[in-house]
Design a protein around this motif. Sequence first.
Motif, PDB file in Angstrom:
ATOM      1  N   ASN A  89       0.827  -1.202   0.000  1.00  0.00           N
ATOM      2  CA  ASN A  89       0.000   0.000   0.000  1.00  0.00           C
ATOM      3  C   ASN A  89       0.864   1.255   0.000  1.00  0.00           C
ATOM      4  N   ALA A  90       1.944   1.233   0.807  1.00  0.00           N
ATOM      5  CA  ALA A  90       2.841   2.390   0.863  1.00  0.00           C
ATOM      6  C   ALA A  90       3.574   2.587  -0.457  1.00  0.00           C
ATOM      7  N   LEU A  91       4.051   1.497  -1.073  1.00  0.00           N
ATOM      8  CA  LEU A  91       4.750   1.609  -2.359  1.00  0.00           C
ATOM      9  C   LEU A  91       3.803   2.091  -3.460  1.00  0.00           C
ATOM     10  N   ARG A  92       2.569   1.648  -3.392  1.00  0.00           N
ATOM     11  CA  ARG A  92       1.615   2.035  -4.425  1.00  0.00           C
ATOM     12  C   ARG A  92       1.309   3.526  -4.355  1.00  0.00           C
ATOM     13  N   HIS A  93       1.287   4.078  -3.123  1.00  0.00           N
ATOM     14  CA  HIS A  93       0.862   5.466  -2.964  1.00  0.00           C
ATOM     15  C   HIS A  93       1.994   6.392  -2.541  1.00  0.00           C
ATOM     16  N   GLY A  94       3.123   5.853  -2.104  1.00  0.00           N
ATOM     17  CA  GLY A  94       4.187   6.710  -1.589  1.00  0.00           C
ATOM     18  C   GLY A  94       5.459   6.674  -2.380  1.00  0.00           C
ATOM     19  N   LEU A  97       1.885   9.234   4.941  1.00  0.00           N
ATOM     20  CA  LEU A  97       1.036   8.485   5.867  1.00  0.00           C
ATOM     21  C   LEU A  97       1.888   7.536   6.693  1.00  0.00           C
ATOM     22  N   GLU A  98       1.497   7.359   7.945  1.00  0.00           N
ATOM     23  CA  GLU A  98       2.111   6.358   8.818  1.00  0.00           C
ATOM     24  C   GLU A  98       1.049   5.357   9.231  1.00  0.00           C
ATOM     25  N   ALA A  99       1.302   4.079   8.941  1.00  0.00           N
ATOM     26  CA  ALA A  99       0.458   2.988   9.423  1.00  0.00           C
ATOM     27  C   ALA A  99       1.151   2.398  10.642  1.00  0.00           C
ATOM     28  N   ARG A 100       0.579   2.619  11.819  1.00  0.00           N
ATOM     29  CA  ARG A 100       1.217   2.204  13.079  1.00  0.00           C
ATOM     30  C   ARG A 100       0.456   1.029  13.668  1.00  0.00           C
ATOM     31  N   VAL A 101       1.158  -0.085  13.865  1.00  0.00           N
ATOM     32  CA  VAL A 101       0.587  -1.291  14.478  1.00  0.00           C
ATOM     33  C   VAL A 101       1.230  -1.455  15.847  1.00  0.00           C
ATOM     34  N   CYS A 102       0.415  -1.595  16.895  1.00  0.00           N
ATOM     35  CA  CYS A 102       0.893  -1.805  18.258  1.00  0.00           C
ATOM     36  C   CYS A 102       0.537  -3.226  18.683  1.00  0.00           C
ATOM     37  N   LEU A 103       1.550  -3.982  19.115  1.00  0.00           N
ATOM     38  CA  LEU A 103       1.359  -5.368  19.529  1.00  0.00           C
ATOM     39  C   LEU A 103       1.850  -5.537  20.961  1.00  0.00           C
ATOM     40  N   SER A 144       5.777   0.317  12.382  1.00  0.00           N
ATOM     41  CA  SER A 144       5.279   1.428  11.564  1.00  0.00           C
ATOM     42  C   SER A 144       5.768   1.285  10.127  1.00  0.00           C
ATOM     43  N   VAL A 145       4.862   1.571   9.186  1.00  0.00           N
ATOM     44  CA  VAL A 145       5.203   1.664   7.767  1.00  0.00           C
ATOM     45  C   VAL A 145       4.877   3.088   7.332  1.00  0.00           C
ATOM     46  N   LEU A 146       5.912   3.807   6.869  1.00  0.00           N
ATOM     47  CA  LEU A 146       5.772   5.223   6.570  1.00  0.00           C
ATOM     48  C   LEU A 146       6.033   5.480   5.091  1.00  0.00           C
ATOM     49  N   ASP A 147       5.288   6.420   4.529  1.00  0.00           N
ATOM     50  CA  ASP A 147       5.517   6.808   3.139  1.00  0.00           C
ATOM     51  C   ASP A 147       5.383   8.315   3.030  1.00  0.00           C
ATOM     52  N   ARG A 148       5.638   8.838   1.827  1.00  0.00           N
ATOM     53  CA  ARG A 148       5.530  10.260   1.555  1.00  0.00           C
ATOM     54  C   ARG A 148       4.521  10.518   0.435  1.00  0.00           C
ATOM     55  N   GLY A 149       3.420   9.790   0.479  1.00  0.00           N
ATOM     56  CA  GLY A 149       2.378   9.973  -0.525  1.00  0.00           C
ATOM     57  C   GLY A 149       1.484  11.150  -0.205  1.00  0.00           C
ATOM     58  N   ALA A 150       0.243  11.080  -0.712  1.00  0.00           N
ATOM     59  CA  ALA A 150      -0.694  12.187  -0.561  1.00  0.00           C
ATOM     60  C   ALA A 150      -1.412  12.182   0.777  1.00  0.00           C
TER      61      ALA A 150
END
Length: 437
Positions: A333-338, A420-426, A360-366
């Motif tokens: 998802n990050a590669l597709r949009h970031g 966007l940052e997708a943050r997963v807490c386990l 966390s998976v971070l990108d610089r998309g919209a």
Amino acid sequence: MKTPVWFPQSFFARTLWLVLIAVLFSKALTLVYLMLNEDVLVDRQYSHGAALTLRAYWAADERDQPRIAEAAGLVRGAPENVPLGEHHWPYSEIFQRQMQDELGPETQVRMRAQPNLALWVHAPNLGQDWVRIPMYPHPLRGQRIWSVLGWFLGIGLLSTAAAWIFVRQLSAPLKLLVFAARQIGQGRSVRLPVSDTPSEMTELYRAFNQMAADVEQASRERELMLAGVSHDLRTPLTRLRLSLELLGNDSELTEEMVRDIEDMDAILDQFLAFIRDGRDEPVEQLELGELVQEVVAPFNQKGETVRLALQPIPPFPLRRVSIKRLLCNLVLNALRHGGEQVEVAAYLAGDQSAPYVVLSVLDRGAGIDPAEMSEIFNPFTRGDRARGGSGTGLGLAIVKRIAAQHGGSVELRNRPGGGLEARVCLPLGLMLPRDAV
């Protein structure tokens, strides 16, 4: 251990017994205190007897008063010869009020325990002099405020301990229900015992077990149905693809048809991944850093497309395939949009009492419109208004379900400067702390 037949079987009856036992226990301890401190009970009798003696002394003829004083052990004295009284709280005030009730409101009392026991009483209604009345050591024995406070504190603590034991017994079935509900939420099969609980909880446990069985049955039926649909669809898709390849035509139309078939096949894979959510997958003690490297390695074969920022994390219970699917969905998802500015970070957070892992998976998309954040994790929902793209809208729903199965959570955050940052807490323990966001 099975509950005895004579034991209360309902919450109402058990609570009633709890209150009765706590009250009776407190009363019993109070009675023990009073029996060990009999002076509290004899204060009124002693004051009444002293008042009767004084009335008899002052009512007698002056010629008979010396003989009465000698017989009763009374000593008559002038005010300047009467020593000051000692204060024994609260008994001095109590005895003073009792003597005033007996001999009038103007009565004064001075009580001493050291060096010799003495009780001086001045009753203007009877006579102008002070009279010392014989006093025995029993009424003042142990009359100290710390003794009283200690007894009542001990009674309160013991009563509280008894109530705590009973309340803990009453709340244990509720705690078990909470634990079972969390286990169901994580995709595990749980059944609650119904043979050793109050009658109300027995009915609740039976309803919970029936609900859990219905949920599992519905999930199995849904999985079988969609697996059958997937199988039935893939057969004609495979035949279509083989037919296109056998045509030997390299036209642009043929390539687009093959691409459409591959997209349809990928969509079926997403459907199956959403239905088969990994609840039957065994839990293992795994190192999250190694799983992250395994997922990211194919993306970095031709260069560092995905940057890693991994801190040492101890092994903890994980489902290998599910966690890799979660991370793969987020990276794709990050590669597709970031674009190529994608980063995966993993580190420990929280304190020693409640540590947890942040992935966390971070990108610089919209980024995503904040108004869409609340619905973005719903199945078949995509944030395409801001980020564009294609797909089934199941990727983030799968991520959320996998995180929940591990007792964790997932959150999307727009980054300062875009992206966007997708943050997963386990959790490393049983559950996430409240501040794990």
